[in-house]
Design a protein around this motif. Structure first.
Motif, PDB file in Angstrom:
ATOM      1  N   THR A  66      23.170 -14.326  -1.597  1.00 17.63           N
ATOM      2  CA  THR A  66      23.716 -13.026  -1.524  1.00 17.63           C
ATOM      3  C   THR A  66      24.622 -12.684  -2.791  1.00 17.63           C
ATOM      4  O   THR A  66      24.603 -11.667  -3.343  1.00 17.63           O
ATOM      5  N   ILE A  67      25.463 -13.818  -3.177  1.00 16.87           N
ATOM      6  CA  ILE A  67      26.234 -13.586  -4.376  1.00 16.87           C
ATOM      7  C   ILE A  67      25.314 -13.183  -5.628  1.00 16.87           C
ATOM      8  O   ILE A  67      25.690 -12.389  -6.328  1.00 16.87           O
ATOM      9  N   SER A  68      24.089 -13.924  -5.741  1.00 24.17           N
ATOM     10  CA  SER A  68      23.161 -13.862  -6.829  1.00 24.17           C
ATOM     11  C   SER A  68      22.731 -12.583  -7.030  1.00 24.17           C
ATOM     12  O   SER A  68      22.634 -11.806  -8.104  1.00 24.17           O
ATOM     13  N   LEU A  69      22.247 -12.069  -5.774  1.00 24.41           N
ATOM     14  CA  LEU A  69      21.795 -10.594  -5.848  1.00 24.41           C
ATOM     15  C   LEU A  69      22.679  -9.556  -6.130  1.00 24.41           C
ATOM     16  O   LEU A  69      22.530  -8.540  -6.885  1.00 24.41           O
ATOM     17  N   PHE A  70      24.157  -9.780  -5.749  1.00 23.38           N
ATOM     18  CA  PHE A  70      24.963  -8.831  -5.998  1.00 23.38           C
ATOM     19  C   PHE A  70      25.269  -8.764  -7.712  1.00 23.38           C
ATOM     20  O   PHE A  70      25.422  -7.801  -8.195  1.00 23.38           O
ATOM     21  N   ALA A  71      25.267  -9.963  -8.087  1.00 22.29           N
ATOM     22  CA  ALA A  71      25.476 -10.029  -9.549  1.00 22.29           C
ATOM     23  C   ALA A  71      24.340  -9.544 -10.152  1.00 22.29           C
ATOM     24  O   ALA A  71      24.496  -8.877 -11.430  1.00 22.29           O
ATOM     25  N   SER A  80      15.275  -3.802  -6.133  1.00 22.93           N
ATOM     26  CA  SER A  80      14.825  -5.030  -5.571  1.00 22.93           C
ATOM     27  C   SER A  80      16.221  -5.791  -5.229  1.00 22.93           C
ATOM     28  O   SER A  80      16.525  -6.172  -3.899  1.00 22.93           O
ATOM     29  N   VAL A  81      16.991  -5.944  -5.936  1.00 20.99           N
ATOM     30  CA  VAL A  81      18.227  -6.854  -5.841  1.00 20.99           C
ATOM     31  C   VAL A  81      19.295  -6.006  -5.113  1.00 20.99           C
ATOM     32  O   VAL A  81      19.953  -6.636  -4.156  1.00 20.99           O
ATOM     33  N   GLY A  82      19.358  -4.758  -5.386  1.00 20.49           N
ATOM     34  CA  GLY A  82      20.182  -3.890  -4.179  1.00 20.49           C
ATOM     35  C   GLY A  82      19.780  -4.031  -2.879  1.00 20.49           C
ATOM     36  O   GLY A  82      20.501  -3.973  -1.942  1.00 20.49           O
ATOM     37  N   ALA A 137      23.370  -9.210   3.147  1.00 23.24           N
ATOM     38  CA  ALA A 137      24.923  -8.893   3.500  1.00 23.24           C
ATOM     39  C   ALA A 137      24.985  -8.441   5.111  1.00 23.24           C
ATOM     40  O   ALA A 137      25.971  -8.916   5.738  1.00 23.24           O
ATOM     41  N   ILE A 138      24.020  -7.957   5.320  1.00 16.63           N
ATOM     42  CA  ILE A 138      24.072  -7.613   6.952  1.00 16.63           C
ATOM     43  C   ILE A 138      23.823  -8.654   7.746  1.00 16.63           C
ATOM     44  O   ILE A 138      24.695  -8.867   8.790  1.00 16.63           O
ATOM     45  N   TRP A 141      33.345 -11.595  -1.319  1.00 13.75           N
ATOM     46  CA  TRP A 141      33.523 -10.472  -2.382  1.00 13.75           C
ATOM     47  C   TRP A 141      34.396 -10.799  -3.569  1.00 13.75           C
ATOM     48  O   TRP A 141      33.955 -10.282  -4.735  1.00 13.75           O
ATOM     49  N   ALA A 142      35.537 -11.357  -3.511  1.00 10.41           N
ATOM     50  CA  ALA A 142      36.190 -11.522  -4.778  1.00 10.41           C
ATOM     51  C   ALA A 142      35.269 -12.379  -5.861  1.00 10.41           C
ATOM     52  O   ALA A 142      35.476 -12.056  -6.861  1.00 10.41           O
ATOM     53  N   LEU A 143      34.705 -13.393  -5.350  1.00  8.61           N
ATOM     54  CA  LEU A 143      33.810 -14.335  -6.377  1.00  8.61           C
ATOM     55  C   LEU A 143      32.628 -13.535  -6.914  1.00  8.61           C
ATOM     56  O   LEU A 143      32.391 -13.611  -8.187  1.00  8.61           O
ATOM     57  N   ALA A 144      31.929 -12.775  -5.753  1.00 10.02           N
ATOM     58  CA  ALA A 144      30.809 -11.860  -6.379  1.00 10.02           C
ATOM     59  C   ALA A 144      31.198 -10.803  -7.088  1.00 10.02           C
ATOM     60  O   ALA A 144      30.606 -10.621  -8.152  1.00 10.02           O
ATOM     61  N   PHE A 145      32.460 -10.260  -7.198  1.00  5.08           N
ATOM     62  CA  PHE A 145      32.781  -9.156  -8.042  1.00  5.08           C
ATOM     63  C   PHE A 145      33.124  -9.854  -9.545  1.00  5.08           C
ATOM     64  O   PHE A 145      32.716  -9.230 -10.635  1.00  5.08           O
ATOM     65  N   VAL A 146      33.679 -11.080  -9.530  1.00  6.23           N
ATOM     66  CA  VAL A 146      34.028 -11.507 -10.847  1.00  6.23           C
ATOM     67  C   VAL A 146      32.877 -12.015 -11.488  1.00  6.23           C
ATOM     68  O   VAL A 146      32.547 -11.756 -12.739  1.00  6.23           O
TER      69      VAL A 146
END
Length: 275
Positions: free
Chosen positions: A54-59, A208-210, A217-218, A224-229
């Motif tokens: 999930t983190i990878s996809l958001f980045a 794709s990643v979105g 995420a569902i 979220w904090a780490l994902a945004f950084v």
């Protein structure tokens, strides 16, 4: 700590720098770099693979947004009808893969993707295109006007639909973009020029990643904090790398692309069996 138990400041800095560099290099080639993000996150984070994906996809999503801005507006290398059509396919199947991945063993997903990476590298190396016949069913005549001049080609759109759907499903489940393999499909089966394939891929990457991220995420909880950084690092890398694309020789881009596919495949296989 950013809400992740056991993550030191040193490790966080290493992750930021590494992901920034990878984003810059991969963005030159119109790719995301998720094949490398996932192993990096696995190495530093003691959390379930599902959350790492999930983190990878958001980045990757934030990186792709920066890439699309440059490839679409500055370089004008996005074939919008092609990109939008494939984006719909990618969006549907990446979301489905991300949603259904919850019950699939991670090693199976990653192993399958590693093999597909090697197949993509082989196809790129062979370089034999299926030339489109003007006026044939499913063949689009395309004309692109770029800052470097006009590009004209015949594209076999029908031949790239099914491979694109399969790749998007697996990628969404694994937690990476998968669009690095759609580029060879567009080049070999679709007869799309390499720079147009790379530029158009930025929209596919974003889609794709979105949608893959949404599917993940569902079904889980996102730190979220780490994902945004981390996403801030990949966004900057994406903006810089995509701007550098037109300054690099096309042949060099091709062989760099092949090399990254091979390295990514073996690294992912190593990470599967090293843990």
């Amino acid at each position: 700590m950013l809400g992740i138990e056991g993550l030191s400041t040193t490790n966080l800095v290493i992750m930021l720098i590494t992901m920034f560099i990878i984003a810059g290099i991969f963005s030159i080639l119109g790719r995301g770099g998720g094949e490398f993000y996932v192993p990096i996150l696995i190495s530093f984070l003691a959390i379930p693979y599902f959350d790492i994906a999930t983190i990878s996809l958001f980045a990757l999503f934030c990186q792709a947004a920066g890439m699309l801005l440059i490839y679409g507006s500055k370089h004008k290398l996005v074939d919008w009808p092609l990109a939008i059509s494939l984006a719909v396919i990618v969006g549907v199947f990446a979301f489905t893969g991300g949603y259904l991945s919850f019950g699939i063993k991670a090693s199976y997903l990653k192993g399958t993707f590693a093999v597909l990476l090697l197949i993509s590298a082989y196809l790129m190396y062979k370089g034999k295109k299926v030339q489109g016949k003007p006026g044939s069913f499913g063949v689009w005549h395309r004309t692109m006007t770029t800052p470097e001049g006009e590009i004209e080609y015949e594209m076999n759109f029908l031949l790239i639909i099914v491979p694109t759907a399969i790749i998007a499903f697996i990628a969404g489940a694994v937690g990476i973009s998968g669009c690095g393999m759609i580029i060879p499909v567009c080049i070999i089966l679709g007869a799309v020029p390499i720079r147009i394939a790379i530029g158009s891929n930025s929209l596919l990457l974003l889609t794709s990643v979105g949608t893959g991220f949404l599917g993940h995420a569902i079904r889980g909880q996102t730190p979220w904090a780490l994902a945004f950084v981390l996403a801030g690092a990949t966004l900057c890398g994406g903006l810089i790398g995509s701007r550098m694309h037109v300054q690099i020789n096309e042949k060099a881009i091709k062989y760099a692309f092949i090399t990254i596919l091979i390295v990514a495949s073996f690294w992912m296989l190593y990470k599967i069996y090293a843990h």
